[in-house]
Design a protein around this motif. Structure first.
Motif, short mmCIF file in Angstrom:
data_model
loop_
_atom_site.label_atom_id
_atom_site.label_comp_id
_atom_site.label_asym_id
_atom_site.label_seq_id
_atom_site.Cartn_x
_atom_site.Cartn_y
_atom_site.Cartn_z
N VAL A 166 -28.02 -25.32 26.68
CA VAL A 166 -27.62 -25.62 28.06
C VAL A 166 -28.62 -25.02 29.04
CG1 VAL A 166 -25.83 -25.29 29.80
CG2 VAL A 166 -25.18 -25.78 27.43
N GLN A 167 -28.96 -23.73 28.82
CA GLN A 167 -29.91 -23.07 29.72
C GLN A 167 -31.28 -23.75 29.68
OE1 GLN A 167 -30.19 -18.79 29.96
NE2 GLN A 167 -28.26 -18.54 28.86
N GLN A 170 -31.18 -27.09 31.50
CA GLN A 170 -31.08 -26.86 32.94
C GLN A 170 -32.45 -26.54 33.53
OE1 GLN A 170 -28.14 -23.75 33.24
NE2 GLN A 170 -26.42 -25.20 33.39
N ARG A 171 -33.24 -25.75 32.83
CA ARG A 171 -34.58 -25.42 33.30
C ARG A 171 -35.49 -26.65 33.32
NH1 ARG A 171 -32.60 -20.53 31.79
NH2 ARG A 171 -33.60 -18.65 32.65
#
Length: 310
Positions: A166-167, A170-171
């Protein structure tokens, strides 16, 4: 020791520090005994070691390194150096590997082997990893329009995080980068640490276009079941096999390289030869059927600010 009807066996690794007037506090004596104990473990366990001047110098060096690491993070001294991955036939660049470097103010450019263990011990390794990923994303933005990708090394610790995918996505979204332009380089050992979690993470990332490459293939726990089970896009032949192609017993290395290429072909995986340092190695690897490679023969790893100058 017998506990609850079960026999437990234990052993001891002992560290010894001799008291002398130089110690002002009990904690200092315990610290040095602890350092000696870790050396006893490193040398095979079930033994004792006495703290000496060599260990004292090593302990002071580690203390200095810990402080430098924290200051280096605040000062932005860590950055990726990019080494191209090329087609052996025409040297066309198909991608880059982002290699972590530390621009130390007094010791020069340091490679991960010089500091990663200490960074992991003091808990700042993950921060460094995300910093490198952010800068790799910046480079992908700068090279928009080019049909190339960047490979970033990730650890088992990162892949085990339930929100890593997820991280990461997102980036990528924040930078406006398509997932297909980023590849994750993982080792065989990392896949073994928590295969269920890591496989699920890599599968979710593959759905978003982010592929994985198996780094240093042939030196770890090579297994056909892992190649079939995990969503791997490419195998990277370890540099030791490429170097071995020019040795006296080169046929054994050639047999390994040939087998890896044949295996990858049957699984429809790319093969990348690492550590190509001479024209002779490049010719030999190509003759064995490998189509992609990287190494000093083609280009040295460079920071992003110098890539446009070449």
């Amino acid at each position: 020791i017998r506990i609850d009807g079960k026999e437990l066996y234990t052993s001891a690794s002992i560290g010894i520090a001799m008291a002398h007037p130089g110690y002002r506090h009990a904690e200092e004596l315990l610290r040095d005994a602890d350092a000696a104990m870790y050396r006893a473990k490193a040398r095979g366990r079930q033994r004792f070691e006495v703290f000496d001047e060599q260990l004292r110098a090593e302990a002071l060096l580690v203390l200095d390194l810990e402080g430098d690491l924290r200051r280096g993070l605040m000062r932005g001294e860590f950055e990726p150096y990019f080494q191209p991955i090329v087609r052996l036939q025409d040297r066309a660049v198909v991608g880059f590997e982002a290699l972590l470097r530390w621009n130390h103010p007094s010791r020069g450019v340091l490679v991960p082997g010089d500091f990663l263990a200490v960074a992991d011990e003091i808990g700042c390794l993950e921060q460094i990893d995300w910093l490198v990923l952010e800068q790799a994303c910046d480079q992908l933005v700068a090279s928009a329009g080019q049909d190339t990708y960047v490979g970033v090394n990730v650890t088992a610790r990162q892949l085990r995080r339930v929100d890593f995918d997820v991280q990461l996505l997102q980036r990528l979204a924040a930078h406006g980068i398509d997932g297909s332009r980023l590849r994750l380089e993982v080792t065989e050992g990392a896949l073994l640490e928590d295969p269920e979690t890591i496989c699920a993470t890599l599968l979710r990332l593959r759905e978003a276009g982010v592929m994985a490459q198996l780094d240093d293939f042939g030196t770890g726990y090579s297994s056909l079941s892992y190649l079939h089970r995990f969503p791997i896009r490419a195998l990277k032949i370890d540099r030791s096999f490429v170097a071995g192609l020019m040795a006296q017993n080169s046929e054994s290395s050639a047999a390994v390289v040939r087998a890896i290429i044949a295996l990858a072909g049957s699984l429809r995986l790319e093969v990348i030869a690492e550590g190509i340092e001479t024209a002779e190695q490049a010719e030999r690897v190509a003759a064995l059927g490998c189509r992609l490679g990287q190494g000093f023969h083609y280009a040295l790893p460079l920071p992003a600010r110098e890539m446009g100058a070449r």
